[in-house]
Design a protein around this motif. Structure first.
Motif, short mmCIF file in Angstrom:
data_model
loop_
_atom_site.label_atom_id
_atom_site.label_comp_id
_atom_site.label_asym_id
_atom_site.label_seq_id
_atom_site.Cartn_x
_atom_site.Cartn_y
_atom_site.Cartn_z
N GLY A 481 74.24 32.70 18.75
CA GLY A 481 75.15 31.60 18.49
C GLY A 481 75.96 30.84 19.40
N SER A 482 76.42 31.60 20.15
CA SER A 482 77.23 31.13 21.39
C SER A 482 76.24 30.20 22.20
CB SER A 482 77.76 32.17 22.28
OG SER A 482 78.61 33.00 21.46
N LYS A 483 75.10 30.63 22.63
CA LYS A 483 73.93 29.93 23.13
C LYS A 483 73.51 28.74 22.35
CE LYS A 483 69.38 30.50 25.11
NZ LYS A 483 68.18 31.21 25.37
N SER A 484 73.30 28.67 21.19
CA SER A 484 72.67 27.49 20.43
C SER A 484 73.64 26.38 20.19
CB SER A 484 72.28 27.91 19.07
OG SER A 484 73.06 28.48 18.40
N SER A 485 74.95 26.92 20.22
CA SER A 485 76.06 25.87 19.79
C SER A 485 76.76 25.35 21.07
CB SER A 485 77.30 26.75 18.89
OG SER A 485 77.79 27.54 19.97
N GLY A 486 76.38 25.74 22.39
CA GLY A 486 76.87 25.44 23.55
C GLY A 486 78.44 26.14 23.80
N LEU A 487 79.04 26.82 23.18
CA LEU A 487 79.95 27.50 23.34
C LEU A 487 79.98 28.49 24.74
CD1 LEU A 487 83.20 28.52 22.49
CD2 LEU A 487 81.72 30.52 21.12
N SER A 488 78.78 28.99 24.96
CA SER A 488 78.94 29.80 26.49
C SER A 488 78.88 28.83 27.48
CB SER A 488 77.51 30.50 26.31
OG SER A 488 76.45 29.79 26.32
N THR A 489 78.24 27.71 27.48
CA THR A 489 78.40 26.63 28.25
C THR A 489 79.83 26.24 28.69
OG1 THR A 489 76.14 26.06 27.84
CG2 THR A 489 77.38 24.49 29.32
N TRP A 490 80.54 25.84 27.48
CA TRP A 490 81.85 25.62 27.76
C TRP A 490 82.79 26.51 28.33
CZ3 TRP A 490 86.59 27.30 25.41
CH2 TRP A 490 87.66 26.14 25.64
N ILE A 491 82.42 27.86 27.86
CA ILE A 491 83.36 28.96 28.34
C ILE A 491 83.04 29.07 29.87
CG2 ILE A 491 83.53 31.45 28.48
CD1 ILE A 491 82.93 31.33 25.66
N GLY A 492 81.95 28.76 30.51
CA GLY A 492 81.50 28.91 32.02
C GLY A 492 82.31 28.00 32.74
N GLN A 493 82.29 26.87 31.79
CA GLN A 493 82.90 25.51 32.76
C GLN A 493 84.40 25.63 33.01
OE1 GLN A 493 81.82 22.08 29.96
NE2 GLN A 493 79.72 21.89 31.17
N GLN A 494 85.00 26.39 32.11
CA GLN A 494 86.10 26.73 31.93
C GLN A 494 86.82 27.75 33.24
OE1 GLN A 494 88.26 24.59 30.13
NE2 GLN A 494 85.99 23.93 29.38
N MET A 495 85.72 28.38 33.70
CA MET A 495 86.00 29.20 34.79
C MET A 495 85.57 28.91 36.19
SD MET A 495 84.80 32.88 32.79
CE MET A 495 85.59 33.36 31.33
N LEU A 496 85.34 27.43 36.39
CA LEU A 496 85.11 26.84 37.65
C LEU A 496 85.99 27.27 38.67
CD1 LEU A 496 83.65 23.60 36.79
CD2 LEU A 496 82.50 25.35 37.79
N SER A 497 87.33 27.70 38.37
CA SER A 497 88.39 27.89 39.13
C SER A 497 88.22 29.15 40.09
CB SER A 497 89.70 28.04 38.42
OG SER A 497 89.58 29.05 37.61
N LEU A 498 87.36 29.94 39.41
CA LEU A 498 86.86 31.33 40.10
C LEU A 498 85.81 30.86 41.19
CD1 LEU A 498 86.68 33.68 37.19
CD2 LEU A 498 88.58 33.39 38.76
N SER A 499 85.32 29.82 41.44
CA SER A 499 84.18 29.39 42.27
C SER A 499 84.77 29.51 43.80
CB SER A 499 83.77 28.15 42.05
OG SER A 499 84.75 26.86 42.51
N SER A 500 86.03 29.47 43.98
CA SER A 500 86.51 29.84 45.47
C SER A 500 86.48 31.25 45.64
CB SER A 500 88.11 29.14 45.45
OG SER A 500 88.75 29.97 44.58
N LEU A 501 86.43 32.30 44.88
CA LEU A 501 86.25 33.49 45.43
C LEU A 501 84.84 33.86 45.71
CD1 LEU A 501 88.35 35.10 42.60
CD2 LEU A 501 89.07 34.74 44.74
N PRO A 502 84.64 34.75 46.72
CA PRO A 502 83.46 35.42 47.00
C PRO A 502 82.66 36.09 45.65
CG PRO A 502 85.08 36.61 48.06
CD PRO A 502 85.85 35.61 47.50
N PRO A 503 81.51 36.42 45.74
CA PRO A 503 80.83 36.90 44.59
C PRO A 503 81.32 38.54 44.23
CG PRO A 503 79.22 35.73 45.83
CD PRO A 503 80.44 35.47 46.58
N TRP A 504 81.50 39.03 45.41
CA TRP A 504 81.77 40.52 45.26
C TRP A 504 83.40 40.62 44.59
CZ3 TRP A 504 86.54 42.23 47.42
CH2 TRP A 504 86.78 41.54 48.54
N ALA A 505 84.25 39.71 44.97
CA ALA A 505 85.44 39.73 44.38
C ALA A 505 85.44 39.52 42.83
CB ALA A 505 86.51 38.65 45.08
N VAL A 506 84.59 38.44 42.55
CA VAL A 506 84.45 38.16 40.96
C VAL A 506 84.08 39.41 40.19
CG1 VAL A 506 83.27 36.59 39.36
CG2 VAL A 506 83.89 35.48 41.60
N THR A 507 82.92 40.12 40.96
CA THR A 507 82.42 41.33 40.21
C THR A 507 83.57 42.27 40.23
OG1 THR A 507 80.07 40.75 41.09
CG2 THR A 507 80.51 43.17 40.59
#
Length: 628
Positions: A481-507
């Motif tokens: 449902g999250s995939k077909s409704s576009g909710l998962s894409t919206w959630i991902g866009q709200q987390m763009l602030s984490l893009s400044s962190l290195p991948p290991w720190a995000v994990t």
């Protein structure tokens, strides 16, 4: 006060009614698919976290709310509740039911204990290895419930052996000061109480089964439900899934339960180590825990073109993790409860054994001899156990062509194909060894048993965790449902602030977050909530999804600090050897060990095994599909 008490009793009912009503403005004020899907997701998550209704029942919420809000068709939601992983689980449960029915697990456990001897350090290592090995193939709850009665019997002998010496002496005194207090009544085995265990029940459901007096804050049942009769060498009765509880606490004195502080520490150490070893073993195989199965099916649904994770690749990644965690956790538990004198507690020399240790080893030997020679059903079960593992490994090993390459059409066979086929055969193979010669008249009574198979459908039903199957299906429905409704894409866009962190720190941040949450929320519910969010986050930040999903899946299993963290913790806690402060202190160390080892693993051999240093094509395709 009476009104407040009534409100508390009706807390679950009030949550079930008022949570959907309070959140109803969300889809009304924002009449779109994303808001409707978010409404269903939040309601289901609150039901899971609060456990106002059983986990399986809460997982059915998307089945009627998605069609009502127009997020998914009813037929589309229904298709999410039975997947390839369900078949994999059913096949594995068939083999697990055979192992439990014919006591193969008990033979393996006792044999390993005999090899280790009665030295506390070696017993600790032996029981941890044995539990880890069993937990690779059986559920963590089932493994803990199997091994803990054996551990309790060994502890009984360790504490009681010196008492037997005193009783044998001619000038034995009957005063309270010279009579050691054992784990049970008098000198015999403790009177055990049994309750039925739901293998994958949620942690808070487990303490609700135990009522009456308490021992070290542990609630116990007042009356035994069922007794178990010893089995003969030829006839094995089907066994219920039982949990063995300690004796009635009214017959025990808390202050004089142990002969010495050392005895108490040995009991705490061995008991807690079983829960931790079961968790470590569950990490090793993709079928070891429900969380890894949920991850596998979600990943395959989200990225159907990614043929990266299977039984073999998961094992190659997780086996070194389990091995390192097992060794380091053993050192941690030994240092915490037994001290640093490894030379004394781990010595295998017969000259250094005390009378108590010799008596304990003799008792364990007697228990093993009671099993008799290995039976025909045990041999068949062991053969199928090994065969299933080999077929899983050799289907697509990666470095050489597997047996799947012999077929003309590729991609039709999975690990579920193997497990279901072998599980099906267990319903056909007779439990009695075929005899083609003439039978004596005295054997006529056994004729009716000749055609009984290794397992029956009743055996399968006792072991099959249907609640987990529905829970997993509910997670797939939410993700779809999250995939077909576009909710998962919206959630991902709200987390763009984490893009400044290195991948290991995000994990690392994701792993720490789920490690905290899963101490209070059941593991399946935690991973079901976080998987869609982490997939969207990885795609948005252009990180290989496996770089976050695999470590998070493993860290969710590290709910080892509280009795409510998972059912194995509750089982161990119910024996009364440890208190909550002991579990928190020891569990915190195991949690940190696991977090460090998993983080190092994903950044070393995990990168080469899963190619985590690049953003894969299959993730790009999925990302484009979501945006479209």
């Amino acid at each position: 006060m009476a009104f407040l008490k009534e409100l508390l009793k009706a807390r679950n009912l009030l949550l079930v009614i008022f949570i959907p009503l309070l959140l109803l403005p969300l889809p009304i004020l924002y009449p779109n698919s994303e808001a409707a899907c978010a409404y269903v997701l939040i309601v289901t998550a609150i039901y899971w976290v609060s456990e106002a209704v059983p986990l399986g029942a809460a997982a059915l919420v998307p089945a009627f709310l998605y069609p009502l809000f127009g997020v998914l068709r009813s037929s589309e939601v229904a298709a999410e509740y039975f997947k390839n992983t369900t078949l994999l689980l059913m096949g594995v449960i068939c083999v697990a039911a055979a192992v439990e029915k014919w006591n193969l697990h008990k033979r393996i456990a006792l044999r390993m204990v005999m090899m280790a001897g009665a030295k506390p350090g070696m017993l600790l290592l032996c029981f941890m290895c044995c539990t880890t090995l069993l937990s690779m193939w059986l559920s963590n709850t089932s493994t803990t419930a199997m091994v803990m009665p054996i551990v309790e019997a060994v502890l009984q002998e360790l504490v009681n052996a010196e008492e037997e010496q005193v009783m044998a002496a001619p000038d034995n005194s009957t005063s309270e000061e010279t009579q050691p207090i054992s784990l049970g009544e008098k000198n015999g085995p403790p009177s055990l109480e049994l309750i039925f265990v739901n293998e994958d029940s949620s942690p808070p459901d487990f303490p609700s089964l135990m009522q009456g007096k308490n021992l070290n804050g542990v609630h116990m049942i007042a009356n035994p439900i069922k007794s178990v009769k010893p089995q003969s060498k030829r006839q094995h009765e089907p066994q219920e899934q039982l949990l063995v509880l300690p004796p009635d606490p009214r017959n025990l004195k808390l202050n004089s339960k142990y002969r010495s502080q050392h005895d108490q520490m040995v009991c705490k150490c061995l008991s807690l180590s079983i829960s931790y070893a079961a968790t470590i073993g569950g990490l090793t195989t993709i079928i070891g825990t429900s969380t890894s199965l949920i991850f596998l099916e979600h990943f395959n649904n989200q990225y159907p073109s990614a043929e990266v994770v299977n039984f073999g690749t998961w094992f190659l990644f997780s086996f070194p993790i389990s091995l390192i965690m097992l060794v380091v956790s053993w050192f941690w538990m030994h240092w915490l409860f037994l001290g640093c004198n490894f030379k004394e507690t781990c010595s295998l020399s017969k000259k250094k054994k005390t009378k108590r240790e010799e008596l304990s080893e003799r008792r364990i030997q007697e228990e093993y001899e009671k099993l008799g020679e290995i039976s025909y059903p045990e041999m068949v079960t062991g053969f199928f156990f090994i065969l299933m593992t080999l077929l899983w490994f050799t289907r697509e090993p990666g470095f050489v062509p597997g047996w799947d390459s012999f077929f003309e059409k590729k991609g039709y066979r999975t690990d579920a194909t193997v497990s279901v086929f072998l599980g099906f055969l267990l319903f056909l193979i007779p439990a009695k060894k075929p005899c083609f010669g003439k039978k004596d008249k005295g054997e006529k009574r056994e004729n009716t048993m000749e055609m009984e198979p290794i397992i029956t459908w009743k055996d399968f039903q006792k072991t099959m965790p249907w609640e987990i199957v529905i829970l997993v299906g509910g997670g797939y429905a939410l993700a779809s449902g999250s995939k077909s409704s576009g909710l998962s894409t919206w959630i991902g866009q709200q987390m763009l602030s984490l893009s400044s962190l290195p991948p290991w720190a995000v994990t690392l941040l994701a792993c720490i977050l789920v490690s905290v949450v899963t101490e209070f929320v059941s593991n399946p519910a935690t991973i079901t909530i976080f998987l869609p969010i982490l997939c969207s986050l990885s795609e948005t930040l252009h990180i290989n999804p496996l770089y976050t999903l695999i470590p998070v899946t493993m860290c969710i299993s590290f709910a080892v600090m509280l009795p409510v963290g998972n059912p194995p913790n509750a089982i161990v806690f119910s024996y009364g050897h440890c208190q909550i402060k002991d579990m928190v202190k020891a569990g915190l160390g195991v949690n940190v060990i696991g977090l460090v080892v998993v983080t190092v693993a994903i950044n070393t051999w995990g990168i080469n095994l899963f190619h985590l240093d690049t953003f894969p094509v299959w993730a790009k395709v999925s990302n484009i599909t979501h945006q479209a």
